[in-house]
Design a protein around this motif. Sequence first.
Motif, PDB file in Angstrom:
ATOM      1  N   SER A 155       0.842  -1.208   0.000  1.00 57.64           N
ATOM      2  CA  SER A 155       0.000   0.000   0.000  1.00 57.64           C
ATOM      3  C   SER A 155       0.867   1.244   0.000  1.00 57.64           C
ATOM      4  N   PRO A 189      -7.463   1.358   2.508  1.00 61.13           N
ATOM      5  CA  PRO A 189      -8.072   0.146   1.923  1.00 61.13           C
ATOM      6  C   PRO A 189      -7.106  -1.049   1.898  1.00 61.13           C
ATOM      7  N   VAL A 191      -7.636  -4.705   3.761  1.00 63.53           N
ATOM      8  CA  VAL A 191      -7.557  -6.003   3.084  1.00 63.53           C
ATOM      9  C   VAL A 191      -6.600  -6.931   3.848  1.00 63.53           C
ATOM     10  N   VAL A 206     -15.333  -9.567   0.199  1.00 67.96           N
ATOM     11  CA  VAL A 206     -15.006  -8.190   0.568  1.00 67.96           C
ATOM     12  C   VAL A 206     -13.578  -7.855   0.134  1.00 67.96           C
ATOM     13  N   LEU A 230     -12.641  -4.902  -2.541  1.00 70.86           N
ATOM     14  CA  LEU A 230     -11.754  -3.793  -2.169  1.00 70.86           C
ATOM     15  C   LEU A 230     -10.515  -3.741  -3.053  1.00 70.86           C
ATOM     16  N   THR A 231      -9.912  -4.929  -3.288  1.00 68.36           N
ATOM     17  CA  THR A 231      -8.696  -4.973  -4.107  1.00 68.36           C
ATOM     18  C   THR A 231      -8.989  -4.437  -5.500  1.00 68.36           C
ATOM     19  N   ARG A 291     -11.343  -2.338  -6.375  1.00 65.83           N
ATOM     20  CA  ARG A 291     -11.554  -0.903  -6.341  1.00 65.83           C
ATOM     21  C   ARG A 291     -10.221  -0.162  -6.253  1.00 65.83           C
ATOM     22  N   MET A 292      -9.292  -0.731  -5.452  1.00 63.39           N
ATOM     23  CA  MET A 292      -7.977  -0.082  -5.324  1.00 63.39           C
ATOM     24  C   MET A 292      -7.255  -0.061  -6.661  1.00 63.39           C
TER      25      MET A 292
END
Lengths: 278, 261
Positions: B150, B184, B188, B247, B251-252, B254-255
């Motif tokens: 990240s 995010p 994760v 989930v 999320l991954t 969207r990132m």
Amino acid sequence: MSTKKQSLFLLLPFLLFILLFFIVPLVYMLLSSFSNSDGFTLMQYKAALDNVFILQGFKNSITLSAISALIALVVSLFAVYAMMRFSEPIREKILVFMNLTSNFSGVPLAFAFIILLGNSGLFILMFEKMGIDALSSFSLYSWSGLLLVYIYFQLPLSLMLLYPIYYGIQQQWKDAAALLGASPFHFWTKIGVPIMLPGIIGTFSILFANALGAYASAYALTSSNYNLAAIRIGALLTGDIFAQPELASAIAVLLGVTMITAMLLSEWSIKRTRRNLQ
Amino acid sequence: MKKRGLPELFFLILVIYLILPVLGTALYAFSTKWNNTILPEGITLEWMAFLFQDMKFLEAFGRSVLLSGGAVALAFLFIVPAIFVIVLYFPKYEKWVQAAVVLVYAFPGVILAVGLIRAYAHLGVPMIFTILGAYVIGILPYIYQGTRNSLRNVNARQLLDAAELLGASKTQALLKVLLPAVYPGLFVAALLSFSILFGEFVLINLVVGSRFETVQIYLMKKLNSSGHIASAVVVVYLVLMSLLTAVIYGLTKRMKGVAHT
């Protein structure tokens, strides 16, 4: 600069955790493997290496791990190859599915196999009804049963590790090879597989170590009856008859040494294949 | 139409092999009687209903959530800040963290269980705390990977410099600029760690045993007493894992979408 120095304090809890819950336990285990009530001794190792039963456990562990790793590796090599023909979004969904099934291991997995192949398992009954006695001599609670369970939890891991390695094989290389007259078979035997070989060896060693340290599924299936090194450690530690934690420590050290040796061997052969490639 | 051959066959076998045990367990969890017939004799919610009325199961579930969640929370409190410091200010130490990550990943639970018992059992400390500590270390590989990736994805160093150049204080830059950007990815990593700890059996069984009955220990007990209830436990476990995976996937994705635009 002072904030940078101050931030070093944030490292202290991290180091403390590593020390208390990783280094100290391993050091104590090592010390305990060299001790008995009188002090320093090599007796535990002598006891472990003289014990035919314990050696058998190591042999079972190593063959089970190597064969399950090999089968999972071969199946997923072909499976990833097939997967690469799907579109990117579908491949992504397959990987998510693999990720999910990789969580399905240990006790829950052992139980699922009992339902399918246990004494009154679904497939056992089905084959019985159909009059096929192919499974009549099969027992889930034996080596071959464990092998099926081990292959199950190796497959998703193997596939997820091989996928990025395949991904590195570029379409241009295939096109170039084809342009120069190589058949797909030639491409894979002469170019594709040799390039992937270091990755494949590395994957194998991770799978092997993964199976060698596995405990939960074998324990759930056979409690302590099937002889594996990890199961022996657990049995000696909790003491089904009477606890021998020092001997358990010695076996744990030997298991650790086996794993490290396997990893160093793979490291060495990876270096060798890399050198041969150049 | 492309040629279908051996690889496709292998892929098909692999998928069937991975799905069959899941289907079998799910079917068993909802079947009335299934001893002599190929397919179950009837469908029932009896086992599921029993499970959710069984205080022992609910307590075990609570303990699992508490233990896994507690370990993840501790990791975020103590490990993540340290990884921030190392990645942002002392990148030359990163290779040491990486070595620790490899060691933690490579050492199986059964070996660590021996060590924990030898080191702490005679001290009289409640062994459940040593399990908690070992869990914090056990998820280090996932926490480290998640945090580092990240930080790299958002170019954390430059982001902080830019924020400070625009007049933000060091704390503001960290809390108001960097943290929302990497949140995010950290989330994760937390979910992934939680799902791994939720399935942990070796350490808890060998070190603490039934003195702290988690879902895994409860399942192990039911394995020998009631197959239907055991399969209901497995179904609940798998549903939870699927939700977490969904989930994480969402999320991954969207990132990645954010990173591309």
